[in-house]
Motif scaffolding. Structure first.
Motif, PDB file in Angstrom:
ATOM      1  N   THR A  70      -2.155   3.722  -7.741  1.00 40.00           N
ATOM      2  CA  THR A  70      -2.552   2.316  -7.705  1.00 40.00           C
ATOM      3  C   THR A  70      -1.452   1.449  -7.111  1.00 40.00           C
ATOM      4  O   THR A  70      -1.713   0.526  -6.329  1.00 40.00           O
ATOM      5  CB  THR A  70      -2.895   1.829  -9.125  1.00 40.00           C
ATOM      6  OG1 THR A  70      -3.992   2.594  -9.638  1.00 40.00           O
ATOM      7  CG2 THR A  70      -3.283   0.361  -9.118  1.00 40.00           C
ATOM      8  N   SER A 157      -7.090   3.613  -3.555  1.00 34.94           N
ATOM      9  CA  SER A 157      -7.781   3.026  -4.711  1.00 34.94           C
ATOM     10  C   SER A 157      -8.859   3.972  -5.233  1.00 34.94           C
ATOM     11  O   SER A 157      -9.007   4.152  -6.452  1.00 34.94           O
ATOM     12  CB  SER A 157      -8.397   1.680  -4.329  1.00 34.94           C
ATOM     13  OG  SER A 157      -7.402   0.736  -4.002  1.00 34.94           O
ATOM     14  N   ALA A 160      -7.116   6.783  -6.991  1.00 34.59           N
ATOM     15  CA  ALA A 160      -6.624   6.352  -8.306  1.00 34.59           C
ATOM     16  C   ALA A 160      -7.754   6.313  -9.329  1.00 34.59           C
ATOM     17  O   ALA A 160      -7.562   6.708 -10.484  1.00 34.59           O
ATOM     18  CB  ALA A 160      -5.974   4.977  -8.192  1.00 34.59           C
TER      19      ALA A 160
END
Length: 227
Positions: A70, A157, A160
């Motif tokens: 992240t 993203s 993550a």
């Protein structure tokens, strides 16, 4: 793991207490069955605790990876935003130079365009934006305008999120093994109570319930995933 250790120690003490305290004559088979149950509880509790610890470790590692990914995604997104801001500023300066008829200054700003922006700028110029009112407001509104850093930020993203979901899944599996440990503690308690009964029927009934619960615990341990 404290729960696991206490269960094993408790099983050992119960076995010693039942052995020294004796039982009704003629029911030696009950003592053998109780010893088997206690031994199985000790082994299964140790295994369940071991699996719970390993799944918790994997969960923590997944959460850590999700956090690190992240941070990388946010870094790429910030850099993409800075690139976009640079593109807007240099384009506005170019447009102002064009408006004032300073072709030399406009050419200087054009040379400072980033390569990805040049591709979008070239496509935008083909729409004759200085004379065509239907042309897009600027190169950044063209489909050719791409940001590798923004694309990378989106990929990170998504990665993550996958890592976080994996952490949640492994944590839930570890919790299931903890529940088995608690379930085995109940088996241990029933076995201890059975050893205190002098009435054979009550002792057999209590031990039978403990044995059935032990079978369920063994089934869960066999069918659950292993770390």
């Amino acid at each position: 793991m404290a729960e696991t250790t206490s269960n094993i120690e408790f099983a050992h003490k119960i076995h010693e207490s039942g052995h020294h305290g004796g039982g009704p004559h003629g029911h030696e088979w009950l003592e053998i069955l109780e010893a088997i149950v206690l031994a199985a509880v000790a082994v299964l509790t140790a295994w369940s605790g071991y699996q719970a610890a390993k799944w918790d470790a994997q969960s923590a590692a997944a959460y850590a990876s999700a956090s690190a990914t992240t941070v990388q995604a946010q870094e790429q997104q910030t850099l993409a935003g800075q690139d976009h801001l640079y593109d807007i500023i240099t384009f506005d300066s170019w447009l102002e130079a064009k408006h004032h008829g300073d072709e030399s200054l406009a050419a200087a700003f054009e040379r400072r365009f980033r390569l990805p922006y040049v591709i979008a700028y070239t496509a935008w110029m083909k729409t004759d934006p200085l004379h065509n009112p239907n042309a897009p407001p600027g190169p950044s509104f063209m489909p050719e305008y791409k940001s590798a850093r923004l694309d990378r930020a989106r990929e990170l993203s998504a990665e993550a999120r996958t890592q976080f979901e994996r952490g949640v899944g492994t944590r839930e599996t570890g919790d299931e093994y903890v529940r088995i440990t608690v379930f085995l503690a109940t088996v241990l308690l029933l076995t201890a109570l059975a050893q205190r009964f002098k009435i054979p029927a009550a002792r057999i009934g209590m031990l039978g319930v403990a044995s059935v619960m032990l079978i369920f615990a063994m089934y869960w341990i066999v069918t659950f995933p292993r770390a």
